[in-house]
Design a protein around this motif. Structure first.
Motif, mmCIF file in Angstrom:
data_model
loop_
_atom_site.group_PDB
_atom_site.id
_atom_site.type_symbol
_atom_site.label_atom_id
_atom_site.label_comp_id
_atom_site.label_asym_id
_atom_site.label_seq_id
_atom_site.Cartn_x
_atom_site.Cartn_y
_atom_site.Cartn_z
ATOM 1 N N LYS A 1 0.815 -1.230 0.000
ATOM 2 C CA LYS A 1 0.000 0.000 0.000
ATOM 3 C C LYS A 1 0.847 1.279 0.000
ATOM 4 N N LYS A 2 2.130 1.160 -0.345
ATOM 5 C CA LYS A 2 2.957 2.360 -0.461
ATOM 6 C C LYS A 2 2.622 3.129 -1.731
ATOM 7 N N LEU A 3 2.124 2.387 -2.722
ATOM 8 C CA LEU A 3 1.806 2.963 -4.009
ATOM 9 C C LEU A 3 0.522 2.316 -4.508
ATOM 10 N N ARG A 4 -0.442 3.128 -4.863
ATOM 11 C CA ARG A 4 -1.740 2.603 -5.302
ATOM 12 C C ARG A 4 -1.886 2.775 -6.812
ATOM 13 N N PRO A 5 -2.258 1.709 -7.508
ATOM 14 C CA PRO A 5 -2.520 1.849 -8.944
ATOM 15 C C PRO A 5 -3.796 2.650 -9.176
ATOM 16 N N VAL A 6 -3.957 3.129 -10.383
ATOM 17 C CA VAL A 6 -5.133 3.920 -10.724
ATOM 18 C C VAL A 6 -6.407 3.128 -10.464
ATOM 19 N N TYR A 7 -6.374 1.852 -10.803
ATOM 20 C CA TYR A 7 -7.537 0.994 -10.627
ATOM 21 C C TYR A 7 -7.279 0.034 -9.481
ATOM 22 N N GLU A 8 -8.138 0.068 -8.457
ATOM 23 C CA GLU A 8 -7.917 -0.731 -7.253
ATOM 24 C C GLU A 8 -7.996 -2.223 -7.528
ATOM 25 N N ASP A 9 -8.702 -2.619 -8.600
ATOM 26 C CA ASP A 9 -8.779 -4.051 -8.926
ATOM 27 C C ASP A 9 -7.560 -4.493 -9.728
ATOM 28 N N LYS A 10 -6.531 -3.599 -9.786
ATOM 29 C CA LYS A 10 -5.267 -3.897 -10.474
ATOM 30 C C LYS A 10 -5.474 -4.181 -11.963
ATOM 31 N N TRP A 11 -6.465 -3.485 -12.553
ATOM 32 C CA TRP A 11 -6.682 -3.611 -13.985
ATOM 33 C C TRP A 11 -5.407 -3.269 -14.719
ATOM 34 N N GLN A 12 -5.101 -4.085 -15.734
ATOM 35 C CA GLN A 12 -3.849 -3.897 -16.459
ATOM 36 C C GLN A 12 -4.096 -3.647 -17.937
ATOM 37 N N ILE A 13 -3.192 -2.917 -18.543
ATOM 38 C CA ILE A 13 -3.194 -2.718 -19.988
ATOM 39 C C ILE A 13 -1.764 -2.923 -20.465
ATOM 40 N N ASP A 14 -1.624 -3.662 -21.539
ATOM 41 C CA ASP A 14 -0.277 -3.963 -22.051
ATOM 42 C C ASP A 14 0.584 -4.582 -20.951
ATOM 43 N N SER A 15 0.002 -5.467 -20.147
ATOM 44 C CA SER A 15 0.711 -6.193 -19.075
ATOM 45 C C SER A 15 1.327 -5.250 -18.053
ATOM 46 N N SER A 16 0.690 -4.116 -17.801
ATOM 47 C CA SER A 16 1.242 -3.159 -16.857
ATOM 48 C C SER A 16 0.134 -2.539 -16.031
ATOM 49 N N LEU A 17 0.447 -2.252 -14.770
ATOM 50 C CA LEU A 17 -0.425 -1.428 -13.965
ATOM 51 C C LEU A 17 -0.254 0.027 -14.397
ATOM 52 N N LEU A 18 -1.213 0.853 -14.039
ATOM 53 C CA LEU A 18 -1.125 2.275 -14.325
ATOM 54 C C LEU A 18 -1.122 3.051 -13.014
ATOM 55 N N PHE A 19 -0.309 4.120 -12.970
ATOM 56 C CA PHE A 19 -0.174 4.921 -11.759
ATOM 57 C C PHE A 19 -0.299 6.403 -12.110
ATOM 58 N N ARG A 20 -0.738 7.165 -11.129
ATOM 59 C CA ARG A 20 -0.804 8.614 -11.298
ATOM 60 C C ARG A 20 0.577 9.214 -11.032
ATOM 61 N N GLU A 21 0.942 10.170 -11.857
ATOM 62 C CA GLU A 21 2.251 10.812 -11.710
ATOM 63 C C GLU A 21 2.434 11.422 -10.327
ATOM 64 N N GLU A 22 1.399 12.077 -9.825
ATOM 65 C CA GLU A 22 1.537 12.747 -8.538
ATOM 66 C C GLU A 22 1.778 11.759 -7.397
ATOM 67 N N ASP A 23 1.207 10.534 -7.509
ATOM 68 C CA ASP A 23 1.436 9.520 -6.479
ATOM 69 C C ASP A 23 2.885 9.044 -6.504
ATOM 70 N N VAL A 24 3.423 8.905 -7.712
ATOM 71 C CA VAL A 24 4.819 8.480 -7.855
ATOM 72 C C VAL A 24 5.751 9.567 -7.345
ATOM 73 N N ASP A 25 5.448 10.820 -7.681
ATOM 74 C CA ASP A 25 6.278 11.942 -7.208
ATOM 75 C C ASP A 25 6.271 12.018 -5.683
ATOM 76 N N ARG A 26 5.113 11.750 -5.078
ATOM 77 C CA ARG A 26 5.012 11.775 -3.614
ATOM 78 C C ARG A 26 5.901 10.694 -3.006
ATOM 79 N N LEU A 27 5.880 9.492 -3.597
ATOM 80 C CA LEU A 27 6.697 8.397 -3.081
ATOM 81 C C LEU A 27 8.186 8.713 -3.253
ATOM 82 N N ILE A 28 8.548 9.319 -4.374
ATOM 83 C CA ILE A 28 9.944 9.705 -4.596
ATOM 84 C C ILE A 28 10.400 10.677 -3.518
ATOM 85 N N GLU A 29 9.552 11.648 -3.210
ATOM 86 C CA GLU A 29 9.889 12.637 -2.187
ATOM 87 C C GLU A 29 10.056 11.979 -0.824
#
Length: 326
Positions: free
Chosen positions: A30-58
């Motif tokens: 739960k450190k990083l949440r994908p856009v879709y909570e059911d872990k929906w994937q496209i092209d074999s990848s999860l999708l994430f919001r940029e701002e969530d990734v930037d927050r984790l980087i910080e």
């Protein structure tokens, strides 16, 4: 980059300078949440919001590691056990200031190494690496006069056997001036699925051919990619897939390895011997509740999700065979 400021798992891994498997672990924790909570994937990848990734980087840039309390929670150990790991040198800490307090922090790499060691020990595997001295089980030593010695155990203070048959502690071995025949080179952990299995029957002693082969495999593949389990009849050795490159080592010939092989296969190549498993990926879709149950019981069984599913399938097929034979 994806539309709507969404980025893929691979892009997140690149931004954080982490492996893709680490990103999936962050999702599970739960450190990083994908856009879709059911872990929906496209092209074999999860999708994430940029701002969530930037927050984790910080957060990661500001926080120098894991606190001892966080490590205790991750390992499901009592804080006193973590304190013992630190005291005995099994776990390295660094005092750093964070939010106005001086705390002990453990690096992510050191935590992952300890998790692997604990998992193997609880699963019945033998300890094969001592981080403090950078030595491994069955490693060869010699003194200034050419007398030989061999590491025979890394449990507790460790045991080394001298050429005359006497056994001494590892600390004493260094005090007597014994040094390794070679220095261990850092090797990356192989993430490919499965292990190649070898069996060595009979007693293991410093002069046996078995011990020379095991030592050579650890040297060539790295201690992170080798596991040993002691059995009543001898040793089971598990090695991650990889290439043993041609060198002057006479013990790792195709014929010698093949004679001890029980699972996986070897391929003789112009540049060495390829160790390969017979694992193949499968794709299956199940309900969320089924997947949650699989994850729950795999954790109880102390198996990875892949290994747990495989054990269920093997049990099912064995039951079918028994029915057909009756």
């Amino acid at each position: 980059m994806n539309s709507n400021n969404y980025i893929t798992t691979k892009e997140v891994a690149q931004r954080l300078n982490k492996s893709i498997s680490t990103i999936y672990r962050y999702v599970n924790e739960k450190k990083l949440r994908p856009v879709y909570e059911d872990k929906w994937q496209i092209d074999s990848s999860l999708l994430f919001r940029e701002e969530d990734v930037d927050r984790l980087i910080e957060e990661q840039q500001n926080k120098p590691g894991y606190t001892t309390g966080e490590v205790a929670a991750k390992l499901s150990k009592h804080p006193s056990t973590i304190a013992m790991y630190i005291k005995t040198g099994k776990l390295k800490t660094e005092k750093r200031e964070f939010k106005g307090r001086i705390l002990n922090f453990i690096s992510e790499q050191d935590l992952e190494t300890l998790q692997k060691e604990i998992g193997e020990k609880e699963s019945g595997y033998i300890s094969i690496f001592n981080k403090q001295h950078n030595i491994h089980l069955y490693q060869s030593f010699q003194d200034s006069k050419g007398s030989k010695a061999r590491i025979m155990s890394l449990d507790g203070p460790g045991v080394a056997e001298l050429e005359d048959g006497n056994r001494i502690g590892i600390e004493r071995l260094f005090q007597l001036g014994y040094t390794p025949y070679y220095n261990l080179k850092p090797q990356r952990y192989v993430t490919k699925k499965g292990y190649i299995q070898f069996q060595f029957r009979g007693s293991i002693n410093p002069k046996s051919i078995h011990i020379n082969i095991i030592e050579s495999l650890i040297i060539n593949m790295g201690h992170k990619n080798v596991k040993l389990r002691e059995e009543e009849w001898g040793l089971n050795l598990y090695v991650k897939p990889g290439l043993i490159r041609n060198n002057d080592n006479l013990y790792l010939t195709y014929e010698s390895l093949n004679s001890y092989l029980v699972d996986g296969y070897l391929i003789q190549r112009h540049d060495g011997i390829l160790l390969q498993t017979d694992y193949m990926p499968i794709l299956a879709h199940v309900s969320k509740s089924t997947k949650d149950n699989l994850k729950h019981y795999s954790k109880i069984s102390k198996l990875s999700l892949d290994d747990y599913v495989e054990s269920i399938l093997e049990k099912h097929f064995n039951e079918i065979k028994d029915l057909n034979n009756n």
